[in-house]
Design an enzyme around this catalytic site. Structure first.
Site, short mmCIF file in Angstrom:
data_model
loop_
_atom_site.label_atom_id
_atom_site.label_comp_id
_atom_site.label_asym_id
_atom_site.label_seq_id
_atom_site.Cartn_x
_atom_site.Cartn_y
_atom_site.Cartn_z
N TYR A 1 74.24 -9.77 109.56
CA TYR A 1 75.08 -10.90 109.15
C TYR A 1 74.33 -12.23 109.21
O TYR A 1 73.23 -12.32 109.72
CB TYR A 1 76.40 -10.94 109.87
CG TYR A 1 76.47 -11.03 111.38
CD1 TYR A 1 77.69 -10.82 112.01
CD2 TYR A 1 75.37 -11.33 112.18
CE1 TYR A 1 77.81 -10.91 113.39
CE2 TYR A 1 75.49 -11.42 113.55
CZ TYR A 1 76.70 -11.22 114.15
OH TYR A 1 76.82 -11.33 115.51
N GLU A 2 74.97 -13.25 108.62
CA GLU A 2 74.36 -14.57 108.41
C GLU A 2 73.07 -14.47 107.58
O GLU A 2 72.12 -15.22 107.78
CB GLU A 2 74.08 -15.27 109.75
CG GLU A 2 75.31 -15.49 110.61
CD GLU A 2 76.44 -16.22 109.90
OE1 GLU A 2 76.17 -16.93 108.91
OE2 GLU A 2 77.59 -16.09 110.33
N GLY A 3 73.08 -13.55 106.65
CA GLY A 3 71.92 -13.34 105.79
C GLY A 3 71.07 -12.22 106.33
O GLY A 3 70.44 -12.35 107.38
#
Length: 613
Positions: free
Chosen positions: A456-458
């Protein structure tokens, strides 16, 4: 059940000795900071993390969040622990007093945040996302919205979220379908579905403040039409009281591999009323080529990127935090578990067998984890401290350098620290042997909880592409040159000290490998962008390895100075030097193999036809 002891001594070392934050008296937030205050904050945060949050970590994993009749229920004890954290002011320790915080430096807040993540990652995420959302509002929201929302968020009465991902798109925001339609009163009706929303719904607070990306109807297509909106779960009246529900519906929560105490929601926006953050874009203008070009949508999107960057630093810290608690339990187990004898002869002849900590491979795993934890912690705290100090202390060149380093290293620490953090939780489980695979010891939970941080978050591969494709090349490579110069200057400053050679020579070798690959990318990636993509992951890991090595060399310098002065805590500084030697001898040489992989070329990856897979 696993245990957790906050690494107060090491956090104090970084704050007081490596960064010397008590010397920064002229910087806002630093003026009243003393060593005694730092100790008091660390001790208080440790007590809360160890005694209140940590005992609920396995409870959260075993119970998970439940979706019952349209309501999300958090695990037993979570609300009381969440309230205790907020009532103690730990959630707002680095927030300005203007918004109900304590106004301490952000780097102290990071130290407290690590304790929260190590003790109970799922619970910490409700706090972390709220702080991130509130910081965006402080930056880009109009004053009346700040006054309505920020104080309630910083007190813990309300929580906050970030809504980007949709069922059909994540990273590629131009594919977004959630739409915003302007209303007569200047608000917007938001309609669409968002997924993977951390803390998207729960029963711990009366309201949840969602920051939502949506395309504004009538403002074109693609990214030019995307803006950021504040959308509360429950509408808020002008006097701050709660009104009616705002047509934000939780459709379900995800059943996940880990972080089960953190509710990951699917949210449906059904004409929910939202407030645009930032001004409307200016009208399209005609470019030199005669084509219409829409100008930037401004502060709203900037606020979203601000929150994303902050979240990536937070996720990097998750990698460190879980590795730390996993390491602690592995170290304790290896000191107690008896099996076999040392290869060089019995070390504990009065016992039926030696503890497994005497075996070289076990020590390798323990030192690897420890070297990562302490080096990565130092780099993250240094980045946070530099980002604050650099804004207020120094000329424009210094401010530019700090901004460049922070922007360059954000994708590096996010990806590298979560990759290595996950590897370290696996190493910790390995130290337990078969017992590590059994639920009651808690090690397998750390592995499961750590895995999401790489996604997550890229996702980490996207972070690597961001590094080589955008961040390192800004202004003809100015950020990259700044990092290389910083490390080179430190190495040069230590060239006459023989005691430092054990740390600076391996660091210099790693830096040379990194610079060689940066040059290779400059020569090859422009002609064929696949070369950049093929080299990106290895290059990012190289940069992370060297950056952490820089911190270890600096910590070695401090430790040598302390030992020369004959102060207290000799064992602490000697272990610092031992761990630094491990990093330089067993981790830094990885840059040579990473260099070979990064420069091997893209052909071997791109030659097979798509159908061959």
């Amino acid at each position: 059940m696993p245990s957790y002891t906050a690494p107060v001594r090491d956090l104090s070392f970084v704050l007081n000795e490596l960064l010397a934050i008590t010397d920064c008296t002229g910087i806002p937030g630093y003026g009243d900071v003393s060593a005694d205050l730092i100790d008091a904050v660390l001790d208080g945060g440790a007590k809360m993390a160890e005694e209140v949050w940590a005992p609920l970590n396995q409870v959260g994993d075993e119970e998970g969040c439940r979706f019952e009749n349209g309501v999300v229920r958090v695990p037993s004890g979570f609300k009381d622990a969440f309230d205790a954290w907020n009532e103690g002011g730990w959630n707002a320790i680095s927030t300005s007093a203007d918004w109900g915080g304590q106004g301490l430096p952000g780097v102290i807040g990071m130290a407290v945040g690590e304790m929260a993540m190590s003790s109970n990652l799922s619970l910490s995420m409700y706090v972390g996302l709220t702080g991130g959302a509130a910081s965006v509002l402080m930056t880009v929201a109009p004053d009346h919205l700040k006054q309505l929302y920020v104080p309630k968020m910083m007190s813990g009465e309300w929580t906050g979220t970030m809504n980007l991902t949709e069922p059909h798109c994540g990273t590629d925001l131009k594919l977004m379908r959630t739409k915003a339609v302007e209303q007569d009163d200047g608000t917007y009706a938001i309609t669409g579905t968002k997924i993977f929303i951390t803390g998207g719904d729960h029963d711990m607070t009366d309201n949840i403040v969602h920051l939502v990306l949506a395309k504004v109807e009538g403002e074109g297509e693609g990214l030019s039409a995307v803006s950021l909106f504040l959308v509360p779960k429950v509408s808020v009246n002008d006097d701050g009281s709660l009104g009616q529900g705002n047509n934000v519906v939780c459709g379900s929560i995800e059943h996940k591999m880990g972080i089960k105490g953190s509710a990951t929601a699917v949210l449906h926006y059904e004409g929910a009323i939202g407030h645009r953050l930032g001004p409307k874009p200016e009208p399209s203008v005609e470019g030199d080529d005669g084509k219409k070009k829409r100008r930037s949508s401004g502060a709203g999107m900037a606020g979203m990127f601000q929150m994303m960057n902050g979240a990536r630093i937070g996720v990097a810290y998750q990698g460190v935090a879980l590795s730390e608690v996993a390491y602690q339990n592995a170290a304790e187990y290896t000191r107690e578990r008896l099996a076999g004898r040392s290869l060089s002869g019995a070390k504990y002849p009065d016992q039926p067998a030696d503890p497994i900590v005497v075996h070289p491979d076990v020590r390798r795993m323990l030192l690897h984890m420890r070297a990562f934890n302490e080096g990565a912690r130092a780099l993250l705290m240094w980045l946070t401290h530099e980002a604050t100090v650099g804004r207020f202390d120094g000329n424009d060149e210094r401010k530019q350098q700090v901004s460049d380093l922070f922007n360059l290293l954000t994708p590096v620490v996010k990806a590298h620290f979560t990759d290595v953090g996950f590897e370290c939780t696996n190493m910790a489980m390995q130290c337990f042997g078969g017992h590590g695979y059994v639920h009651e010891h808690g090690m397998e939970q750390f592995v499961r909880d750590a895995r999401i941080s790489q996604l997550y978050e890229g996702a980490n591969g996207v972070q690597a592409l961001d590094l080589v494709g955008r961040r390192m090349g800004v202004d003809n490579g100015r950020p990259t040159r700044a990092l290389f110069a910083l490390i080179s200057e430190f190495i040069a400053s230590q060239k006459d000290d023989e005691d430092m050679a054990a740390y600076t020579k391996p660091l210099e070798a790693g830096l040379n490998d990194l610079m060689a690959v940066a040059m290779w990318l400059a020569q090859n990636a422009i002609q064929n962008h696949d070369e950049a993509g093929a080299a990106s992951v290895d290059f990012l890991r190289m940069m992370g390895t060297v950056a952490v090595g820089y911190m270890w060399a600096r910590m070695a310098r401090v430790s040598l100075d302390q030992l020369a002065q004959g102060g207290d805590d000799e064992a602490f500084y000697k272990m610092k030097l031992n761990t630094a030697r491990y990093y330089m001898g067993r981790v830094m040489p990885d840059t040579a193999s990473l260099k070979a992989r990064a420069t091997a070329g893209a052909d071997v990856l791109m030659m097979p036809d798509d159908e061959a897979f």
